[in-house]
Motif scaffolding. Structure first.
Motif, short mmCIF file in Angstrom:
data_model
loop_
_atom_site.label_atom_id
_atom_site.label_comp_id
_atom_site.label_asym_id
_atom_site.label_seq_id
_atom_site.Cartn_x
_atom_site.Cartn_y
_atom_site.Cartn_z
N ILE A 178 0.78 -1.23 0.00
CA ILE A 178 0.00 0.00 0.00
C ILE A 178 0.82 1.28 0.00
O ILE A 178 0.33 2.32 -0.45
CB ILE A 178 -1.00 -0.03 1.18
N PHE A 179 2.05 1.25 0.48
CA PHE A 179 2.86 2.47 0.41
C PHE A 179 3.10 2.86 -1.04
O PHE A 179 3.31 4.04 -1.35
CB PHE A 179 4.19 2.30 1.15
N ARG A 180 3.09 1.90 -1.94
CA ARG A 180 3.25 2.22 -3.36
C ARG A 180 2.08 3.06 -3.86
O ARG A 180 2.23 3.88 -4.76
CB ARG A 180 3.34 0.94 -4.19
N THR A 181 0.91 2.84 -3.27
CA THR A 181 -0.29 3.56 -3.70
C THR A 181 -0.28 5.00 -3.22
O THR A 181 -0.45 5.93 -4.01
CB THR A 181 -1.55 2.83 -3.21
N PHE A 182 -0.08 5.20 -1.93
CA PHE A 182 -0.25 6.54 -1.37
C PHE A 182 1.06 7.32 -1.28
O PHE A 182 1.04 8.51 -0.94
CB PHE A 182 -0.90 6.44 0.00
N LEU B 247 -2.19 4.61 -8.05
CA LEU B 247 -3.58 4.85 -7.68
C LEU B 247 -4.38 5.16 -8.93
O LEU B 247 -3.99 5.97 -9.77
CB LEU B 247 -3.68 6.03 -6.71
N GLY B 248 -5.52 4.48 -9.06
CA GLY B 248 -6.47 4.77 -10.12
C GLY B 248 -7.86 4.85 -9.54
O GLY B 248 -8.08 4.55 -8.36
N MET B 249 -8.82 5.23 -10.37
CA MET B 249 -10.20 5.36 -9.90
C MET B 249 -11.17 4.81 -10.94
O MET B 249 -10.96 4.97 -12.15
CB MET B 249 -10.56 6.83 -9.64
N LEU B 250 -12.22 4.20 -10.45
CA LEU B 250 -13.38 3.83 -11.25
C LEU B 250 -14.57 4.57 -10.66
O LEU B 250 -14.94 4.32 -9.51
CB LEU B 250 -13.62 2.32 -11.23
N LYS B 251 -15.16 5.49 -11.42
CA LYS B 251 -16.29 6.27 -10.94
C LYS B 251 -17.58 5.66 -11.47
O LYS B 251 -17.78 5.59 -12.69
CB LYS B 251 -16.17 7.74 -11.36
N VAL B 252 -18.43 5.22 -10.55
CA VAL B 252 -19.68 4.57 -10.89
C VAL B 252 -20.83 5.51 -10.58
O VAL B 252 -21.01 5.92 -9.42
CB VAL B 252 -19.84 3.24 -10.12
#
Length: 503
Positions: A316-320, A325-330
């Motif tokens: 998780i340190f790689r993400t923040f 980090l990516g996003m899927l907006k529903v």
């Protein structure tokens, strides 16, 4: 006499064998070979990430022409940070290739005259030495061509294998090729193309300007950035993947490496199916799937509820802290029968007793994180004196969506009893400048925002973010979701940072 006997025996055996019938060898004896190409050659449809070519509905094998252009390009790897990428097709990852099992693929690799290096391509979908690399080593100003038959269905990585191989991959030379099975894949509403990669820049994370490749970091496997689709923010904010409530989503996920293994996860979703290798067999109900460097998987899931779902590497340190980090907006109507806030219990009420006034300042620090609405820019003399408040807001929007929205939510609403809201925040309005210290140094404990009580922790972001990024995030929040407006300058952040760091 002995020689005559040997000759006689040989003739006898030959005569005996002649009496047997043997099947003739044919091309279709090779597993996965579905026969000769039929019809006229077909030009492959190639797409740039995150787009995927349409599924193949042909019922026969064809000769498919793939034209890949090598492009060495200077592009941003993060806001204000430029890198010299080597690419297939001008993007990281390279163009998505889609063919059908049994197709004969004729691949043309063009290396333009202005390239600085020879390049080639190794496709993991190829059965043959080097995956095509020895046949396609192409100097600047030349073209390499080779042909292979796609014998195995599945999702495969391709990459440059020219010396030094690791450096070529680390500079972005990888992509995916999907070989659809003859019967095709199950129909879904959306297909997207995402690849993770680790990048090794000479400067630190977010050091501005042009950054070169650092071989020592690469050898030690200490990436500066771990990214989806070659850039921090490539899949966040306006670039987020899109879906609607009730849709089915398929992600073609690859890991170019060159070094790290990905622990791919979508926060708030469970993978209904994960294909690894054969597209006839899959795992079900998978939470996190490992993708080694140089490998790929197909994941599929449904979207029964609306919201923003985060694509992460669960290392998780790689993400923040490194950008993965990516996003899927529903979009769509809520589904409270699936996901909804529960009633406030007696225990929760006890834990949210009024907090000490001094602790309330944390709310404004938490405010550093949130947004989707377009902010109303501050046009005061103070804002204009800093130079470019619009640029600050744009920077802040990117920082918020990449780091802060996970806690404070894209709408600035926070999470009840856990993370305070930033929208119409009374504590932020009371003293916007104190938020600078909270963002820099973090804050733990109870806070009260808009009459609600919270007891949580905000980590210090000073070591991770630049003065410009912190100023932008605060300015963005101040001008969003009904907040009073205003402006925080990078100079104010630098002044607040000075007593606590050797900045």
């Amino acid at each position: 006499m002995l020689m005559k006997r040997k000759i006689f025996n040989a003739l006898a055996v030959a005569g005996l064998l002649a009496g047997f019938s043997y099947p003739a060898f044919s091309a279709t004896a090779v597993p996965g070979d579905l026969g000769a190409p039929q019809g006229a050659p077909i030009q492959a449809v190639l797409t740039s990430p995150p787009n995927v070519p349409p599924p193949i509905d042909r019922k026969y094998p064809a000769r498919v022409i793939v034209n890949l252009d090598i492009k060495e390009v200077k592009k941003e790897i993060a806001d204000g940070v430029t890198y010299d990428f080597w690419t297939f097709g001008g993007t990281v990852p390279g163009s998505f290739i889609r063919v059908r099992q049994g197709d004969t693929v004729e691949l043309h690799l063009t290396n333009p005259p202005d390239s600085h290096m020879p390049h080639n391509i190794d496709l993991h979908a190829v059965t043959g030495p080097g995956g095509g690399a020895p046949l396609t080593l192409t100097s600047p100003g030349h073209e390499g061509v080779f042909t292979f038959k796609a014998l195995n269905s599945g999702l495969f990585v391709y990459h440059c294998a020219a010396t030094p191989v690791g450096m070529h991959i680390a500079n972005g030379m990888y992509g995916l090729i999907e070989v659809d099975p003859p019967e095709g894949l199950p129909k879904v509403d959306h297909e997207y193309y995402v690849m993770q990669g680790d990048f090794y820049t000479a400067g630190k994370y977010h050091d501005q300007g042009m950054q070169g490749f650092d071989m020592e970091k690469a050898l030690d496997e200490r990436p500066t950035y771990v990214l989806f689709n070659g850039r921090e923010g490539a899949l966040t904010g306006d670039n987020a993947l899109k879906a609607k409530v009730g849709d089915s989503v398929r992600l073609f996920i690859g890991n170019g490496g060159p070094n790290l293994v990905s622990s791919f996860h979508v926060i708030g979703a469970i993978f209904d199916r994960v294909w690894d290798g054969s597209l006839k067999h899959y795992e079900e109900n998978v939470q996190t799937t490992l993708i080694p460097a140089g490998s790929a998987k197909v994941v599929q899931f449904n979207t029964p509820v609306p919201g923003t779902f985060l694509l992460v590497d669960h290392s998780i340190f790689r993400t923040f802290n490194k950008g993965a980090l990516g996003m899927l907006k529903v979009d769509g109507a809520p589904a409270p029968e699936v996901y909804a806030p529960g009633p406030v219990t007696a225990m929760a009420k006890a834990k949210t007793a009024p907090a000490a006034p001094a602790a309330a300042a944390a709310a404004s620090g938490a405010a550093v994180q949130s947004s989707t609405a377009a902010p109303a820019h501050d046009t005061s003399t103070h804002a204009q004196a800093a130079g470019k408040p619009a640029d600050l807001v744009a920077t802040g929007k990117h920082v918020f969506e990449g780091i802060c929205a996970a806690c404070h939510q894209a709408t600035g609403g926070g999470i009840p009893t856990v993370f305070p809201p930033l929208a119409k925040s009374d504590f932020l309005a009371a003293d916007p400048k104190r938020a600078i210290h909270i963002v820099l140094n973090g804050l733990n404990g109870k806070v009260t925002v808009n009459g609600e009580h919270f007891d949580s922790s905000m980590p210090p972001l000073g070591p991770q973010l630049t003065d410009q990024e912190i100023a932008g995030a605060l300015t963005y929040v101040l001008n969003s979701w009904g907040n009073p407006g205003g402006h925080v300058s990078p100079e104010e952040v630098a002044a607040a940072r000075a007593p606590t760091s050797a900045h």
